[in-house]
Motif scaffolding. Structure first.
Motif, PDB file in Angstrom:
ATOM      1  N   ASN A   1     -10.674   2.384  -6.254  1.00 13.83           N
ATOM      2  CA  ASN A   1     -10.710   3.913  -5.070  1.00 13.83           C
ATOM      3  C   ASN A   1     -11.723   2.925  -4.459  1.00 13.83           C
ATOM      4  N   GLY A   2     -10.595   3.989  -2.699  1.00 18.87           N
ATOM      5  CA  GLY A   2     -11.485   3.124  -1.593  1.00 18.87           C
ATOM      6  C   GLY A   2     -10.952   2.068  -0.548  1.00 18.87           C
ATOM      7  N   GLU A   3      -9.802   1.384  -1.700  1.00 21.95           N
ATOM      8  CA  GLU A   3      -9.583  -0.178  -1.146  1.00 21.95           C
ATOM      9  C   GLU A   3      -8.477   0.725  -0.549  1.00 21.95           C
ATOM     10  N   ARG A   4      -7.923  -0.703   0.562  1.00 24.15           N
ATOM     11  CA  ARG A   4      -7.413  -0.394   1.293  1.00 24.15           C
ATOM     12  C   ARG A   4      -6.319  -1.680   1.480  1.00 24.15           C
ATOM     13  N   TRP A   5      -5.117  -1.581   1.053  1.00 26.38           N
ATOM     14  CA  TRP A   5      -3.980  -3.332   0.360  1.00 26.38           C
ATOM     15  C   TRP A   5      -3.275  -2.672   1.574  1.00 26.38           C
ATOM     16  N   ALA A   6      -2.769  -4.331   1.891  1.00 25.97           N
ATOM     17  CA  ALA A   6      -1.927  -4.640   2.409  1.00 25.97           C
ATOM     18  C   ALA A   6      -1.304  -5.249   1.920  1.00 25.97           C
ATOM     19  N   LEU A   7       0.506  -5.106   1.437  1.00 25.44           N
ATOM     20  CA  LEU A   7       1.047  -5.829   0.345  1.00 25.44           C
ATOM     21  C   LEU A   7       2.320  -6.385   1.313  1.00 25.44           C
ATOM     22  N   SER A   8       1.989  -7.752   0.876  1.00 23.80           N
ATOM     23  CA  SER A   8       3.081  -8.742   2.282  1.00 23.80           C
ATOM     24  C   SER A   8       4.265  -9.810   1.091  1.00 23.80           C
ATOM     25  N   GLY A   9       5.555 -10.380   1.954  1.00 25.96           N
ATOM     26  CA  GLY A   9       5.950 -11.243   0.962  1.00 25.96           C
ATOM     27  C   GLY A   9       7.702 -11.118   2.363  1.00 25.96           C
ATOM     28  N   CYS A  10       8.382 -11.956   1.530  1.00 21.19           N
ATOM     29  CA  CYS A  10       9.187 -12.308   2.458  1.00 21.19           C
ATOM     30  C   CYS A  10      10.320 -11.374   1.756  1.00 21.19           C
ATOM     31  N   ASN A  11      10.915 -10.893   2.516  1.00 19.77           N
ATOM     32  CA  ASN A  11      12.775 -10.284   2.364  1.00 19.77           C
ATOM     33  C   ASN A  11      12.797 -10.205   0.861  1.00 19.77           C
ATOM     34  N   GLY A  12      12.498  -9.333  -0.033  1.00 17.81           N
ATOM     35  CA  GLY A  12      13.585  -9.355  -1.205  1.00 17.81           C
ATOM     36  C   GLY A  12      12.960  -9.610  -2.311  1.00 17.81           C
ATOM     37  N   SER A  13      11.474 -10.070  -1.546  1.00 19.79           N
ATOM     38  CA  SER A  13      10.158 -10.577  -3.057  1.00 19.79           C
ATOM     39  C   SER A  13       9.455  -9.538  -3.951  1.00 19.79           C
ATOM     40  N   GLY A  14       9.449  -7.912  -3.541  1.00 19.27           N
ATOM     41  CA  GLY A  14       9.772  -7.325  -4.811  1.00 19.27           C
ATOM     42  C   GLY A  14       8.496  -6.135  -4.087  1.00 19.27           C
ATOM     43  N   LYS A  15       8.643  -6.015  -3.473  1.00 17.13           N
ATOM     44  CA  LYS A  15       7.516  -5.120  -2.429  1.00 17.13           C
ATOM     45  C   LYS A  15       7.247  -3.682  -2.817  1.00 17.13           C
ATOM     46  N   SER A  16       9.026  -3.006  -2.591  1.00 15.09           N
ATOM     47  CA  SER A  16       9.306  -1.928  -2.467  1.00 15.09           C
ATOM     48  C   SER A  16       9.529  -1.487  -3.829  1.00 15.09           C
ATOM     49  N   THR A  17      10.116  -2.294  -4.388  1.00 11.05           N
ATOM     50  CA  THR A  17      10.160  -2.711  -6.513  1.00 11.05           C
ATOM     51  C   THR A  17       8.627  -2.205  -6.296  1.00 11.05           C
ATOM     52  N   LEU A  18       7.835  -2.996  -6.642  1.00  9.36           N
ATOM     53  CA  LEU A  18       6.070  -2.842  -6.736  1.00  9.36           C
ATOM     54  C   LEU A  18       5.625  -1.202  -6.572  1.00  9.36           C
ATOM     55  N   LEU A  19       6.044  -0.508  -5.056  1.00 14.11           N
ATOM     56  CA  LEU A  19       5.683   0.878  -5.134  1.00 14.11           C
ATOM     57  C   LEU A  19       6.351   1.564  -5.393  1.00 14.11           C
ATOM     58  N   SER A  20       7.664   1.236  -6.033  1.00 19.09           N
ATOM     59  CA  SER A  20       8.307   2.468  -6.681  1.00 19.09           C
ATOM     60  C   SER A  20       8.243   2.804  -8.493  1.00 19.09           C
TER      61      SER A  20
END
Length: 489
Positions: A288-307
């Motif tokens: 709670n209260g943390e602010r995360w930046a999620l990074s990685g190259c195209n196709g590394s799974g960022k949007s999958t993780l958020l889904s």
């Protein structure tokens, strides 16, 4: 046809050898100007003339190729697209094309199958690092991978003039540099003439020779790149007024908030599609209260993780995943989870295909639906108008979504994400298509929002300068079947 009319008549000439950038604010008329150049709108005969002296046998449409903002979010198949489609394996059948089969089809349709053209095809694949995605189904591609696909198809056609709307958004830093070098080489070799449309003016590459600014539906005079850069105003450090900032800071706390120490906990999470591993044994905790930046190259799974976090991915039920203190599959409903999450992403932008009033798009965030199937009451509409005013789009409330510019659409979707004052804010490439002013404004809004208690942020971007100052932690995903975790204060 007033909807196709600029504020004043347009005089414009593009000369041979000129590499052009079109710039201007969101809703200023950039796309309308390009539509005039490409003949999309019916103008009086001879109002636009073309001279492609090298090959007059081809049609104008063969010489001119235009990749729009919408194209890079999917384009052709959007009529059947829905928000969760990308993560749903049941949507894959024998008719579902792979990236490789679609690229090969377009390659063969765009010209003769010669050794020279095959060499060009392989060169594009190498530059864009596309070999790994050729066997990937189209509906599983990330927004950045879709952009690579569309760019490759356009380059296969070897047009005389290539028009790209915001060519670098959605691409990771190495791919942006590869594309810049490729476009520069093609322009230097006089193989290709470019018209690049920019909302983010920092992206203008140095090989551009001339700039045209489109502002308030008026097309300015063509100037050299040096002239434009000399007179370009400096980006402000902040643009959100103190009144709006204080209004956000002092928002009344809503009832039935979730208030837990751990917002997200993942234990050895693995996501696979067929033989392809997207996430591999990922451990991740967001407090709670943390602010995360999620990074990685195209196709590394960022949007999958958020889904997984947003309860859009069916594989979440097979994972050791806890949200707001509740393990997935323990009886909580998807809709109960979504009540506490505000979300915007390229997939969401792509899924809005109905041309409904903008205020109804914002109101759909209160109901966690794509489209609006339950009529909001007047107090809920007032809540929508409040957030639209915060994002500077109150005047667009009754304008229909598909007739707005791509940047205005993104602001509407951002207001949708904030409208229920969520405990967890998930922003996947939130600044796509926004001009310099609006990018700064949205960062200001995020920073003010996150100053409040019980607010947690997860944000994805390929541009480090887009991250708000409130970021406290970083998670970097790698495409090599693993993920690495970095935390910093």
């Amino acid at each position: 046809m007033p909807q196709w009319r600029m504020a004043e008549p347009v005089d414009f000439v593009l000369n041979e050898g000129e590499q052009l950038a079109i710039v201007g604010p969101n809703g200023g008329g950039k796309s309308m100007f390009v539509d005039m150049l490409t003949g999309r709108h019916p103008l009086f005969p001879q109002m636009v003339s073309y001279d492609f002296a090298d090959d007059e046998s081809k049609l104008v449409s063969d010489h001119l190729k235009y990749i729009t903002f919408r194209d890079t979010y999917g384009g052709d198949n959007d009529r059947t697209y829905f928000l969760q489609q990308r993560w749903n394996q049941m949507e894959i059948d024998q008719q579902t094309p792979t990236a490789g089969s679609m690229l090969e089809e377009h390659f063969l349709l765009s010209g003769k199958d010669t050794k020279e053209r095959r060499a060009m095809q392989q060169r594009i694949y190498r530059l864009f690092n596309m070999d790994y995605l050729l066997d990937k189904y189209i509906i599983l591609l990330s927004s950045g991978e879709l952009r690579k696909l569309k760019l490759a198809i356009a380059l296969f056609a070897q047009p005389s003039v290539l028009i790209l709307d915001n060519p670098f958004i959605g691409l990771d830093a190495p791919t942006r540099e590869q594309l810049r070098l490729l476009l520069e080489q093609l322009s230097n070799e006089h193989i290709l003439q470019l018209i690049l449309v920019f909302s983010k003016t920092d992206d203008i590459p140095h090989f551009i020779t001339h700039v045209v600014e489109v502002y308030r539906m008026k097309v300015g005079s063509k100037m050299t790149l040096d002239e434009y850069l000399t007179h370009k105003p400096a980006s402000p450090s902040h643009v959100l007024s103190s009144d709006r900032r204080n209004a956000i800071l002092h928002l009344k706390e809503k009832e039935n908030n979730y208030s837990t120490d751990e917002i997200v906990r993942m234990n050895q999470v693995t996501i696979r599609y067929g033989n392809r591993t997207i996430l591999n044994n990922l451990d991740w905790t967001v407090r709670n209260g943390e602010r995360w930046a999620l990074s990685g190259c195209n196709g590394s799974g960022k949007s999958t993780l958020l889904s997984l976090v947003c309860a859009d991915n069916p594989q979440a039920y097979a994972c050791d995943l806890t949200l707001f203190g509740h393990p997935r599959g323990s009886g909580e409903s998807i809709w109960e989870i979504k009540k506490h999450i505000g979300y915007v992403s390229p997939e969401m932008h792509r899924s809005y295909q109905r041309d409904m009033p903008a205020i109804r798009i914002v109101a759909s965030g209160l109901k966690d639906s794509v489209g609006l199937y339950v009529k909001p009451d007047e107090s809920e509409y007032e809540q929508c108008r409040w957030w639209m005013d915060i994002f500077g789009i109150g005047h667009l409330a009754d304008h229909t979504f598909l007739k707005l510019s791509s940047g205005e659409q993104r602001l509407v979707l951002l207001a949708r994400a904030f409208v229920k004052d969520p405990e967890l804010l998930i922003l996947d490439e939130p600044l796509h298509g926004l001009d310099d002013y609006n990018r700064r404004m949205v960062k200001d809004i995020i920073e003010a929002f996150c100053e409040r208690p019980n607010k947690t942020l997860i944000m994805v971007t390929h541009y480090q300068d887009e991250l708000p100052a409130c970021i406290t932690h970083h998670l970097n995903l790698s495409v090599q079947l693993s993920s690495t975790l970095n935390s910093e204060t």
